[in-house]
Design a protein around this motif. Structure first.
Motif: not given
Length: 383
Positions: A85-89, A98-100
């Protein structure tokens, strides 16, 4: 083979990373992570003992409450996991952030489409570059693209596009990225439930693609002026190399769904394939153990009960670990004996697997299509 079915053995205690994690039962102990990652490839010389033979039962928990996690990568003491759904943990020094991800085309999140494939640049420690596979929309139609991103502060920012216009839809998106031992970037691309695309060499759907790290078509690709490295696949979500340089790929078999134009698919028949450049793996002309001229049948075919193989990883002893969704397990595939064996069960759906510094890591995928428990989804380290 070890079968981890007892929940009493599921230990949520000391991490084998430098990743202390606060939980309802306290703080997980911080230990040290190794320095060498093997997620999609393995260049280690095969040994006589099997990595899975050393497993004693259970697992430790390295991260919790992941939201539809998809792909695992490692850098030093840091773990990165994409979320569909978006973002890289980022999991670093015990902190889960959670990084954008900022892309020049908005992320499309529909069904199985979203932010999926992810691989760090081989020089990530110095250039902070990585590659992602993500869905987008153009004129109301879904597509996928592969782009290079850079970690700037706590945000991944798009730097350049490698490939756009990869077919997209609601299902069968493919999306796995990995660097091969030849230094080239490989990607799986699903046929998005448009089965005719798999045999269409003008389409990137239903294929394994190969490109340089800047998105150029390698001169030695098997089809001139084409990213296509292999075709006739349905929805491959796992690629990995053994130490002898052989490329293997998982592929989802028919799902029992209505066939566009009439009829109903069979079920199951999931595959493990030995991938050779320019080869045609038959979908939808052949499936399972069927044969046809100029088409390659799989090394392994599951039964009529689907296992839905996703990410795969090779071990130093050149066996192949297979994350399965419908199979709700981590399995081990021996490419010599062609046998598939359960390694980890009773954790629900498993999306991806990696081998890092002699340890096996998996991410569960119960927040999409499963029955999530309180702390799902999780990053687990097998013991």
């Amino acid at each position: 083979m070890l079968n981890m079915k007892s929940k009493g053995k599921m230990i949520t205690v000391a991490l084998l990373l430098a990743l202390p994690l606060s939980t309802a039962t306290g703080t997980i102990q911080s230990l040290t992570l190794g320095q060498t990652a093997v997620a999609a490839t393995s260049s280690t010389t095969a040994t006589t003992s099997k990595l899975t033979d050393s497993l004693k039962g259970g697992y430790t928990v390295a991260a919790t409450k992941l939201d539809v996690p998809w792909s695992i990568q490692f850098s030093g003491n840091t773990v990165y996991i994409t979320q569909r759904g978006g973002g890289i943990v980022q999991i670093k020094n015990g902190k889960q952030t959670v990084q954008k991800v900022q892309t020049k085309k908005p992320l499309r999140v529909v069904g199985e489409a979203g932010l999926t494939g992810f691989v760090l640049d081989p020089k990530f420690t110095t250039n902070k570059m990585a590659y992602i596979y993500h869905a987008y929309e153009k004129n109301g139609e879904g597509f996928n693209r592969i782009v290079k991103v850079k970690l700037v502060g706590n945000v991944w920012k798009e730097q350049s596009k490698l490939v756009e216009g990869i077919p997209g839809g609601r299902i069968h998106e493919g999306g796995r990225l990995a660097f091969g031992p030849d230094g080239m970037l490989y990607s799986t691309a699903g046929e998005t439930n448009r089965r005719e695309l798999s045999q269409d060499l003008k389409s990137l759907g239903g294929k394994i693609l190969r490109m340089t790290s800047t998105g150029k078509i390698p001169k030695d690709n098997p089809i001139k002026n084409s990213y296509v490295y292999a075709y006739g696949l349905r929805n491959s979500q796992g690629i990995a190399w053994t130490s002898d340089g052989k490329l293997y790929a998982s592929d989802h078999g028919p799902s029992g769904a209505p066939i566009p134009g009439g009829g109903t698919d069979r079920t199951g028949l999931d595959e493990m394939n030995l991938i050779k450049p320019g080869s045609n793996y038959g979908w939808p002309k052949i499936m399972g153990n069927e044969t046809a001229p100029n088409m390659v049948s799989p090394l392994y075919v599951a039964s009529s009960k689907a296992i839905a193989p996703s990410g795969i990883a090779t071990t130093p002893d050149d066996t192949i670990l297979v994350a399965t969704l419908a199979g709700k397990s981590l399995k081990e595939f021996d490419p010599v004996s062609k046998k598939m064996t359960d390694i980890l069960t009773d954790v629900g759906r498993v999306r991806d697997v990696a081998v890092y510094n002699g340890k096996i890591y998996v991410i569960t995928n119960n927040t999409a299509g499963g029955t999530p428990e309180k702390n799902d989804d999780r990053l687990l380290i097998l013991k």
